[in-house]
Design a protein around this motif. Structure first.
Motif, PDB file in Angstrom:
ATOM      1  N   MET A 133       2.819 -54.315 -11.076  1.00 44.21           N
ATOM      2  CA  MET A 133       3.145 -53.922 -12.457  1.00 44.21           C
ATOM      3  C   MET A 133       4.643 -53.804 -12.693  1.00 44.21           C
ATOM      4  SD  MET A 133       0.504 -53.759 -14.391  1.00 44.21           S
ATOM      5  CE  MET A 133       1.304 -52.989 -15.789  1.00 44.21           C
ATOM      6  N   GLN A 134       5.432 -53.958 -11.639  1.00 47.16           N
ATOM      7  CA  GLN A 134       6.877 -53.811 -11.792  1.00 47.16           C
ATOM      8  C   GLN A 134       7.391 -54.807 -12.824  1.00 47.16           C
ATOM      9  OE1 GLN A 134       8.878 -53.454  -8.105  1.00 47.16           O
ATOM     10  NE2 GLN A 134      10.877 -53.172  -9.026  1.00 47.16           N
ATOM     11  N   GLY A 135       8.195 -54.326 -13.749  1.00 46.04           N
ATOM     12  CA  GLY A 135       8.764 -55.157 -14.800  1.00 46.04           C
ATOM     13  C   GLY A 135       7.909 -55.222 -16.053  1.00 46.04           C
ATOM     14  N   ALA A 136       6.653 -54.785 -15.979  1.00 46.25           N
ATOM     15  CA  ALA A 136       5.763 -54.800 -17.147  1.00 46.25           C
ATOM     16  C   ALA A 136       5.713 -53.411 -17.758  1.00 46.25           C
ATOM     17  CB  ALA A 136       4.363 -55.235 -16.729  1.00 46.25           C
ATOM     18  N   GLU A 137       5.468 -53.353 -19.046  1.00 43.11           N
ATOM     19  CA  GLU A 137       5.315 -52.071 -19.738  1.00 43.11           C
ATOM     20  C   GLU A 137       4.050 -52.112 -20.574  1.00 43.11           C
ATOM     21  OE1 GLU A 137       8.875 -51.587 -22.066  1.00 43.11           O
ATOM     22  OE2 GLU A 137       9.800 -50.386 -20.500  1.00 43.11           O
ATOM     23  N   ARG A 138       3.475 -50.944 -20.813  1.00 40.65           N
ATOM     24  CA  ARG A 138       2.304 -50.807 -21.670  1.00 40.65           C
ATOM     25  C   ARG A 138       2.472 -49.518 -22.467  1.00 40.65           C
ATOM     26  NH1 ARG A 138       1.793 -55.185 -19.789  1.00 40.65           N
ATOM     27  NH2 ARG A 138      -0.060 -56.234 -19.043  1.00 40.65           N
ATOM     28  N   PRO A 192       9.463 -42.629  -3.251  1.00 33.10           N
ATOM     29  CA  PRO A 192       9.998 -42.266  -4.562  1.00 33.10           C
ATOM     30  C   PRO A 192      10.215 -43.466  -5.483  1.00 33.10           C
ATOM     31  CG  PRO A 192      11.591 -41.765  -2.827  1.00 33.10           C
ATOM     32  CD  PRO A 192      10.351 -42.234  -2.155  1.00 33.10           C
ATOM     33  N   ASN A 193      10.583 -44.619  -4.936  1.00 33.14           N
ATOM     34  CA  ASN A 193      10.789 -45.794  -5.794  1.00 33.14           C
ATOM     35  C   ASN A 193       9.470 -46.278  -6.387  1.00 33.14           C
ATOM     36  OD1 ASN A 193      13.500 -45.685  -5.242  1.00 33.14           O
ATOM     37  ND2 ASN A 193      13.429 -47.254  -3.652  1.00 33.14           N
ATOM     38  N   ARG A 194       8.401 -46.225  -5.612  1.00 34.92           N
ATOM     39  CA  ARG A 194       7.081 -46.629  -6.113  1.00 34.92           C
ATOM     40  C   ARG A 194       6.655 -45.688  -7.248  1.00 34.92           C
ATOM     41  NH1 ARG A 194       4.653 -46.979  -1.547  1.00 34.92           N
ATOM     42  NH2 ARG A 194       4.820 -49.221  -1.376  1.00 34.92           N
ATOM     43  N   PHE A 195       6.885 -44.399  -7.069  1.00 37.08           N
ATOM     44  CA  PHE A 195       6.533 -43.433  -8.105  1.00 37.08           C
ATOM     45  C   PHE A 195       7.378 -43.668  -9.352  1.00 37.08           C
ATOM     46  CE2 PHE A 195       6.693 -38.917  -9.771  1.00 37.08           C
ATOM     47  CZ  PHE A 195       5.399 -38.930 -10.258  1.00 37.08           C
ATOM     48  N   ASN A 196       8.666 -43.943  -9.178  1.00 34.49           N
ATOM     49  CA  ASN A 196       9.552 -44.220 -10.299  1.00 34.49           C
ATOM     50  C   ASN A 196       9.058 -45.424 -11.094  1.00 34.49           C
ATOM     51  OD1 ASN A 196      12.024 -43.965 -11.899  1.00 34.49           O
ATOM     52  ND2 ASN A 196      12.616 -45.865 -10.872  1.00 34.49           N
ATOM     53  N   VAL A 197       8.694 -46.494 -10.401  1.00 28.20           N
ATOM     54  CA  VAL A 197       8.185 -47.682 -11.081  1.00 28.20           C
ATOM     55  C   VAL A 197       6.925 -47.334 -11.870  1.00 28.20           C
ATOM     56  CG1 VAL A 197       7.109 -49.952 -10.742  1.00 28.20           C
ATOM     57  CG2 VAL A 197       9.219 -49.368  -9.526  1.00 28.20           C
ATOM     58  N   ALA A 198       5.997 -46.613 -11.246  1.00 28.45           N
ATOM     59  CA  ALA A 198       4.718 -46.286 -11.893  1.00 28.45           C
ATOM     60  C   ALA A 198       4.921 -45.476 -13.176  1.00 28.45           C
ATOM     61  CB  ALA A 198       3.815 -45.529 -10.932  1.00 28.45           C
TER      62      ALA A 198
END
Length: 194
Positions: A100-105, A128-134
């Protein structure tokens, strides 16, 4: 996010309420590693409610979890709820954080899945980076779902404590927000599955 005729006594509507753009749902499940039936059910029910009751298009919603096994469980449950005649192109994306990185909803549902004490402090889950992306994929509404075990666990290493700090800060933010609204929703058990 515009949702009309919400029922403030309905637990799903309390989670979806647009007046609270960030919600943490703390679930009481234990022993789950890469899949949690309770979290999969709740995420599917929330997505179905958005699409069926509030006419939110599937393209505006994404369901994210760290594990493919959990994503498969969510897809199965959502398919059951929506019915056999549901076409694949009318389903919201259900995928991993990395995909989902780079996509928004408009609405992001992020499930942490794990409640197994041997896995909740893993470097994979506490990245922490995975959580930030999510959490930055949501434009209007973010719903994070996790086990009480996950949010109460204390990593045993200094690096683990640093990595887990963002989850603790998020939990405290939602708990403090919950004094005036529903920033933190606790579920002892899910309402009856239908």
């Amino acid at each position: 996010l515009q949702l009309s005729a919400m029922d403030e006594n309905d637990p799903l509507d309390r989670i979806l309420d647009p007046a609270t753009p960030v919600v943490l749902v703390e679930m009481n499940h234990e022993g789950c590693h890469q899949s949690s039936p309770d979290e999969a059910d709740l995420m599917a029910r929330l997505a179905m409610r958005l699409m069926r009751d509030y006419d939110v298009s599937p393209e505006q919603i994404a369901l994210i979890s760290p594990h493919r096994a959990q994503n498969n469980a969510i897809l199965r449950r959502l398919g059951e709820l929506l019915g056999d005649d549901q076409e694949a192109d009318t389903m919201p994306p259900v995928d991993t954080v990395e995909r989902m990185q780079g996509a928004e909803r408009d609405v992001i549902l992020f499930g942490l899945t794990s409640s197994d004490p041997d896995h909740v402090t893993s470097e994979f889950l506490n990245h922490p980076n995975r959580f930030n992306v999510a959490i930055t994929r949501a434009r209007k509404k973010l719903i994070v779902i996790g086990s009480r075990t996950f949010f109460s666990a204390i990593p045993g290493t200094e690096k683990g404590l640093r990595d887990n700090a963002c989850f603790k800060a998020f939990y405290e933010y939602c708990r403090e927000s919950g004094k005036e609204s529903e920033g933190l929703v606790r579920y002892e058990s899910l309402p009856e599955r239908k």
